[in-house]
Design an enzyme around this catalytic site. Sequence first.
Site, PDB file in Angstrom:
ATOM      1  N   ILE A  89       0.855  -1.191   0.000  1.00 54.92           N
ATOM      2  CA  ILE A  89       0.000   0.000   0.000  1.00 54.92           C
ATOM      3  C   ILE A  89       0.894   1.246   0.000  1.00 54.92           C
ATOM      4  O   ILE A  89       1.093   1.874   1.040  1.00 54.92           O
ATOM      5  CB  ILE A  89      -0.950   0.025   1.224  1.00 54.92           C
ATOM      6  CG1 ILE A  89      -1.752  -1.267   1.297  1.00 54.92           C
ATOM      7  CG2 ILE A  89      -1.890   1.215   1.133  1.00 54.92           C
ATOM      8  CD1 ILE A  89      -2.682  -1.336   2.496  1.00 54.92           C
ATOM      9  N   PRO A  90       1.449   1.587  -1.154  1.00 56.45           N
ATOM     10  CA  PRO A  90       2.265   2.807  -1.205  1.00 56.45           C
ATOM     11  C   PRO A  90       1.425   4.045  -0.901  1.00 56.45           C
ATOM     12  O   PRO A  90       0.334   4.215  -1.448  1.00 56.45           O
ATOM     13  CB  PRO A  90       2.766   2.845  -2.656  1.00 56.45           C
ATOM     14  CG  PRO A  90       2.611   1.451  -3.164  1.00 56.45           C
ATOM     15  CD  PRO A  90       1.428   0.893  -2.437  1.00 56.45           C
ATOM     16  N   HIS A  91       1.926   4.871   0.006  1.00 52.74           N
ATOM     17  CA  HIS A  91       1.248   6.122   0.345  1.00 52.74           C
ATOM     18  C   HIS A  91       2.282   7.096   0.880  1.00 52.74           C
ATOM     19  O   HIS A  91       3.415   6.723   1.139  1.00 52.74           O
ATOM     20  CB  HIS A  91       0.113   5.877   1.352  1.00 52.74           C
ATOM     21  CG  HIS A  91       0.550   5.244   2.635  1.00 52.74           C
ATOM     22  ND1 HIS A  91       0.907   3.905   2.720  1.00 52.74           N
ATOM     23  CD2 HIS A  91       0.691   5.752   3.876  1.00 52.74           C
ATOM     24  CE1 HIS A  91       1.248   3.630   3.971  1.00 52.74           C
ATOM     25  NE2 HIS A  91       1.141   4.722   4.683  1.00 52.74           N
ATOM     26  N   GLY A  92       1.868   8.331   1.049  1.00 53.67           N
ATOM     27  CA  GLY A  92       2.793   9.379   1.458  1.00 53.67           C
ATOM     28  C   GLY A  92       3.093   9.384   2.949  1.00 53.67           C
ATOM     29  O   GLY A  92       2.492   8.653   3.733  1.00 53.67           O
TER      30      GLY A  92
END
Length: 145
Positions: free
Chosen positions: A60-63
Amino acid sequence: MEHLQTKAILLNQEFATKKEAIEATGQALLECGYIQPEYIATMHERDQLTSTFIGNMVAIPHGTDGSQQFINQSGLVVLQAPAGVSFDGNPVKLLIGIAGVDGQHLALLSKIAIVCSELTNVEAMVKATSPAEIIALFEGVEENV
C-alpha cells in the site's frame, strides 16, 4: 466504494523494481487527480521509513505524515501485477495506492485491510480480467462491515 473508480484500476502491470512500482502507483494517483506531483516523492520516503508491504502479496504505497498538502482529494488506485515485484524480498502482486484528506486515509486503510486480509480476495484481484471484478470485491466487503 466511492473512492475506487474504473479508471483507477490498472490491470496486468509489470515492474522490474519496487521503486518503479511505487512510481507507477503515484502516477496513477496523479492521473486520477487525487494528488499533486510532489506527493510521489513522499511515497518513496514512506517506503524507505518502513516498508509498505502488508502481507498476502499486497503493498500500500502512500505518502508520509507531512504529505497532506499534496493531496487534492481522497482516493485510491489499484495496480495489478500478476508477475509480481519484490518489496524487500516479499512478492507483491497487488499495489493499492492511497491518498486521504482529513483522516480519510484511515478509513481507506481499514477497508483495504479487511479485503486484503483474505488471501482468496487478493488472489481474485490478481486474476481479475476487468476493473469491475476488483470494485465488486471492495463493495462486497463494505456491505458486510
